[in-house]
Write a protein that holds these residues in place. Structure first.
Motif, PDB file in Angstrom:
ATOM      1  N   ALA A 208      47.629  88.605  48.509  1.00 28.07           N
ATOM      2  CA  ALA A 208      48.931  88.313  47.905  1.00 28.07           C
ATOM      3  C   ALA A 208      49.612  87.149  48.621  1.00 28.07           C
ATOM      4  N   ALA A 209      48.841  86.098  48.879  1.00 26.16           N
ATOM      5  CA  ALA A 209      49.380  84.954  49.606  1.00 26.16           C
ATOM      6  C   ALA A 209      49.766  83.799  48.690  1.00 26.16           C
ATOM      7  N   GLY A 210      49.333  83.854  47.445  1.00 25.70           N
ATOM      8  CA  GLY A 210      49.687  82.794  46.503  1.00 25.70           C
ATOM      9  C   GLY A 210      48.895  81.512  46.705  1.00 25.70           C
ATOM     10  N   LYS A 211      47.653  81.640  47.144  1.00 25.09           N
ATOM     11  CA  LYS A 211      46.786  80.479  47.364  1.00 25.09           C
ATOM     12  C   LYS A 211      45.469  80.705  46.626  1.00 25.09           C
ATOM     13  N   ALA A 212      45.166  79.832  45.697  1.00 20.67           N
ATOM     14  CA  ALA A 212      44.039  80.027  44.790  1.00 20.67           C
ATOM     15  C   ALA A 212      42.712  80.188  45.533  1.00 20.67           C
ATOM     16  N   ARG A 213      42.023  81.302  45.227  1.00 25.75           N
ATOM     17  CA  ARG A 213      40.663  81.592  45.701  1.00 25.75           C
ATOM     18  C   ARG A 213      40.505  81.456  47.215  1.00 25.75           C
ATOM     19  N   MET A 214      41.530  81.813  47.967  1.00 23.46           N
ATOM     20  CA  MET A 214      41.446  81.662  49.433  1.00 23.46           C
ATOM     21  C   MET A 214      40.565  82.738  50.077  1.00 23.46           C
ATOM     22  N   ILE A 215      40.419  83.885  49.424  1.00 22.17           N
ATOM     23  CA  ILE A 215      39.583  84.954  49.968  1.00 22.17           C
ATOM     24  C   ILE A 215      38.141  84.738  49.508  1.00 22.17           C
ATOM     25  N   LYS A 216      37.305  84.335  50.448  1.00 22.68           N
ATOM     26  CA  LYS A 216      35.904  84.041  50.155  1.00 22.68           C
ATOM     27  C   LYS A 216      35.022  85.264  50.446  1.00 22.68           C
ATOM     28  N   LYS A 217      33.770  85.157  50.027  1.00 21.48           N
ATOM     29  CA  LYS A 217      32.832  86.269  50.170  1.00 21.48           C
ATOM     30  C   LYS A 217      32.663  86.697  51.622  1.00 21.48           C
ATOM     31  N   ASP A 218      32.650  85.725  52.543  1.00 25.38           N
ATOM     32  CA  ASP A 218      32.430  86.057  53.953  1.00 25.38           C
ATOM     33  C   ASP A 218      33.657  86.678  54.618  1.00 25.38           C
ATOM     34  N   MET A 219      34.743  86.845  53.844  1.00 24.94           N
ATOM     35  CA  MET A 219      35.975  87.440  54.372  1.00 24.94           C
ATOM     36  C   MET A 219      36.124  88.902  53.938  1.00 24.94           C
ATOM     37  N   VAL A 220      35.135  89.406  53.218  1.00 22.33           N
ATOM     38  CA  VAL A 220      35.239  90.741  52.627  1.00 22.33           C
ATOM     39  C   VAL A 220      34.110  91.623  53.139  1.00 22.33           C
ATOM     40  N   GLY A 221      34.466  92.853  53.516  1.00 22.62           N
ATOM     41  CA  GLY A 221      33.455  93.799  53.963  1.00 22.62           C
ATOM     42  C   GLY A 221      32.706  94.410  52.793  1.00 22.62           C
ATOM     43  N   SER A 222      31.453  94.759  53.012  1.00 20.36           N
ATOM     44  CA  SER A 222      30.632  95.359  51.951  1.00 20.36           C
ATOM     45  C   SER A 222      31.256  96.663  51.458  1.00 20.36           C
ATOM     46  N   ASP A 234      43.939  76.700  38.776  1.00 24.63           N
ATOM     47  CA  ASP A 234      43.090  75.758  39.501  1.00 24.63           C
ATOM     48  C   ASP A 234      43.225  74.352  38.947  1.00 24.63           C
ATOM     49  N   GLU A 235      42.391  73.442  39.473  1.00 23.87           N
ATOM     50  CA  GLU A 235      42.494  72.032  39.080  1.00 23.87           C
ATOM     51  C   GLU A 235      42.181  71.801  37.609  1.00 23.87           C
ATOM     52  N   ASN A 236      41.528  72.763  36.983  1.00 24.10           N
ATOM     53  CA  ASN A 236      41.217  72.649  35.556  1.00 24.10           C
ATOM     54  C   ASN A 236      42.233  73.369  34.664  1.00 24.10           C
ATOM     55  N   GLY A 237      43.287  73.877  35.308  1.00 27.25           N
ATOM     56  CA  GLY A 237      44.319  74.578  34.556  1.00 27.25           C
ATOM     57  C   GLY A 237      43.959  76.006  34.205  1.00 27.25           C
ATOM     58  N   LYS A 238      42.875  76.528  34.809  1.00 26.81           N
ATOM     59  CA  LYS A 238      42.449  77.901  34.538  1.00 26.81           C
ATOM     60  C   LYS A 238      43.150  78.874  35.486  1.00 26.81           C
TER      61      LYS A 238
END
Length: 286
Positions: A208-222, A234-238
Motif C-alpha cells: 500500500a505504498a502507491g508505487k507501481a509494481r514495486m513488490i517484485k518476486k524476490d521480495m515475497v516468501g513462498s 503504468d507507462e502504457n496507461g494500464k
C-alpha cells in the motif's frame, strides 16, 4: 501458482447482506442516505463517485453528490458540511480528497460529525481505530482488506504481517486493525533499509505504498498471502497495483489482482458504513 483472491466475489456477497438490511429499514420508513462532497472535478474522484453511486443504487441507499466549485472558500466548505451534519436525511458524509489548497484539511476534518464520518476523516474516528474501539468508522480501504481476509478465511492470529505503506488512509489504520486481531505487524515504507528482507518474511504481505509494481518476486516468501492495495497506471496507461502481479503470482499462495481486488470492495464497505451510521442514529434517537 497462487490462488486469485477475487474482490468482486467478496463485494457481491456483502452486497446481498446489505440489500436485506436496507429492505428492513425501508419497511420502517427509513432510507439510508449518503452525501458525497466534491470540490472541483478531478477525474479520479469523479470515477470513484460514479462507482459508489452505482453500488449505493444497487443496495437501495440514497446517494447524492454535493459538487462545489474549485474556488470554494474554506468558510463556504465548512458551512456546507455543517448543513449536512444537520440534515436528518443524510446518515453518512464522504469528503473526497485531496481538497484544494485553499481549504485546510487540518481544520475542516474536525467539522464533519463523527457519527456521519463514514470514511474516517475526523480524528475522533481515527483515534478510535488506533485505540481499538469499536464505536467509530475505520477508513473504507483497510476495512475492505479485512472483509477480504475474513471472506476467504485467512486467519490473522499469530501471523507475521508486513504492511508496505504508512499513510493514515491505509497503512497505519490497517496495522492497528490487524494488531487487534492478534497479528504480529511490521510497517515498512519506501525508505525501509533492505525492504526485501522484511517483506520476504511475511506470511501476509500488504502492498500500500502507491508505487507501481514495486513488490517484485524476490521480495515475497513462498506461499505468502499478498494483498495489493495500490492503484497506479503504468507507462502504457494500464492500471496496475503495487505488486508485480504476473511474477509474484508464481510464488505466492494467494494474491489479489488489480483491478478486481481490494478496490472492488471499498464502495460496498462504504455502503455498509452508511447503513451502520443510519442504525446508530436510530438507536441514538430511541
Amino acid at each position: 501458482m497462487a490462488d486469485i483472491v477475487s474482490g468482486k466475489e467478496v463485494a457481491e456477497a456483502l452486497k446481498q447482506k446489505l440489500v436485506d438490511e436496507v429492505d428492513e429499514l425501508k419497511s420502517n420508513g427509513i432510507i439510508p442516505g449518503l452525501a458525497i462532497v466534491l470540490v472541483g472535478d478531478r477525474p479520479d474522484s469523479l470515477s470513484y463517485i460514479k462507482g459508489a453511486q452505482k453500488r449505493c443504487s444497487e443496495i437501495g441507499i440514497d446517494c447524492r453528490l454535493v459538487q462545489l466549485p474549485a474556488d470554494t472558500s474554506e468558510e463556504e466548505f465548512v458551512s456546507r458540511i455543517r448543513q449536512l451534519n444537520q440534515d436528518r436525511s443524510v446518515h453518512g458524509i464522504l469528503v473526497m480528497r485531496p481538497l484544494p489548497a485553499t481549504i485546510s484539511e487540518d481544520r475542516v476534518k474536525y467539522e464533519i460529525s463523527p457519527l456521519k464520518d463514514v470514511d474516517c476523516f475526523n480524528p475522533v474516528n481515527m483515534a478510535k481505530v488506533m485505540s481499538g474501539e469499536e464505536g467509530g468508522f475505520a477508513p473504507c480501504t483497510p476495512s475492505a482488506v479485512m472483509e477480504i481476509l475474513d471472506y476467504y478465511g485467512i486467519e490473522l492470529t499469530g501471523k507475521r504481517v508486513v504492511i508496505v505503506g504508512r499513510s493514515m488512509v491505509v497503512g497505519r489504520p490497517l496495522s492497528m486493525m490487524m494488531l487487534k486481531r492478534h497479528a504480529t505487524v511490521t510497517i515498512c515504507h519506501t525508505r525501509t533499509v533492505d525492504l526485501a528482507k522484511e517483506t520476504s518474511r511475511a506470511e501476509i504481505l500488504v502492498a500500500a505504498a502507491g508505487k507501481a509494481r514495486m513488490i517484485k518476486k524476490d521480495m515475497v516468501g513462498s506461499g505468502a498471502v499478498v494483498i495489493d492495495v495500490g492503484i497506479n497506471f503504468d507507462e502504457n496507461g494500464k492500471m496496475c497495483g503495487d505488486v508485480d502481479f504476473e511474477a509474484v503470482k508464481e510464488l505466492a499462495g494467494k494474491i489479489t489482482p488489480v483491478p478486481g481486488g481490494v478496490g472492488s470492495v471499498t464502495s460496498t464497505v462504504l455502503a455498509k458504513h452508511v447503513i451502520r451510521a443510519c442504525r446508530m442514529l436510530i438507536d441514538q434517537e430511541g
